[in-house]
Design an enzyme around this catalytic site. Sequence first.
Site, short mmCIF file in Angstrom:
data_model
loop_
_atom_site.label_atom_id
_atom_site.label_comp_id
_atom_site.label_asym_id
_atom_site.label_seq_id
_atom_site.Cartn_x
_atom_site.Cartn_y
_atom_site.Cartn_z
CG HIS A 250 -42.00 -5.56 -9.03
ND1 HIS A 250 -43.06 -5.10 -9.78
CD2 HIS A 250 -42.13 -5.00 -7.80
CE1 HIS A 250 -43.79 -4.30 -9.03
NE2 HIS A 250 -43.26 -4.22 -7.83
CD GLU A 308 -40.89 -4.96 0.34
OE1 GLU A 308 -40.35 -4.13 1.10
OE2 GLU A 308 -42.07 -5.30 0.45
#
Length: 365
Positions: A250, A308
């Site tokens: 991320h 996700e």
Amino acid sequence: MSESGPPATGLEGLVVSETRLSDVDGERGRLVIAGSDIEALAGVVSFEEVCARLWSPFVACDAVRIRHALGAARERAFERLSAIHIALEARDGMDALRTSVSHLQPAEEALATNAQLTAAMGVFAAAWYRRTRGLAPLRPDPSLPYAADLHRMLIGERDPARAEAFECYLVTVSDHGINASTLVARVIASTGSDAVSSVVGAIGALKGPLHGGAPGPVLDMLDAIGSAENAVAWLEGELRAGGRIMGMGHRIYRVRDPRAALLERAVEHLERAGVRTARLALARAVERAAEDMLRKRHPDRPLCANVEFYTAILLDAVGLERNAFPPAFACGRVAGWLGHFLEQRATGRLIRPSSRYVGPFPERA
Ligand code: COA
């Protein structure tokens, strides 16, 4: 501008605006939305409630009003389906959403515009999804809460346990600081443009695999791995070939994304409620193996599961096929985009950064 400086990259660390909508603390793994930790919202409050928290600083509204407005707006959106049928023929769900939403006209009043956009995204996404499966769209039921009705329109039947998990997902992804699509929404808002344009631009940004397009590939990866014993060998091969492990890493988080934990818990909860979910155990094994491997490769750059990774597991568990994942993400995130649209418009300030020119200049005579 031609003065030297650090190479222009991904604007990391740059504060582009003040916001009262959400805060992402990447070091501690903390997400605050409108004054509450995400853990106090996801699986606790309704989608309408999170919309109210994101919109009420700028427009008078509460969850009850929003629920009514969304119900009526779903019915109006359904009536538009025949007019936008060509948009819904797109192969990709985000293309279908982007084109169908661009047919809308903003209403006079901000709450009506927000309700119209939010409701239409759900109705259009569900109609597109059912079309890809050879099925006719289902008429909305305005008496239902938004998430339950959207889930019903997508999967074709009422299923309260799965709908609850789906609502937890929509709330979890409703806002997340100035991510790429939200920045796009704010840039468009800053020019004085309208909310429809802002949302259409944001849908385009969310479509990319580095932003909202990862969960489908996460399931592809789990299918390719097949079993926990195969995880290390498969992941090693993927990294050796220069690939990225989808659902890992991320830009902001240096620890596990707090939303991953919430979605993982929501799937666990579904299992306890007797809903069979196929991939949770494998996902956990692959996450552990991927984290270990990425730690060895990048000892100074923690790369952990992002939202996700478990989005894929949750959306699969609630009965959706992978082509519905990006549109489902957009249906949750639109709540945040619209809050940011209103917040940006209230500042009245054009967002207009600079670039550093590295091309040639003409010779001076
Ligand atoms: N798998 C393997 N390596 C990864 C990785 C992943 N998922 N994510 C980052 N890396 C590596 C990069 O290759 C890079 O290595 P290098 O320094 O040797 O070139 C290093 O980690 C830093 O990555 P960088 O591209 O600078 O990070 P970023 O902040 O730009 O990327 C993401 C953030 C999300 C785009 C990235 O982690 C990624 O591509 N993840 C997979 C896609 C995904 O899950 N997207 C959904 C995001 S919510």
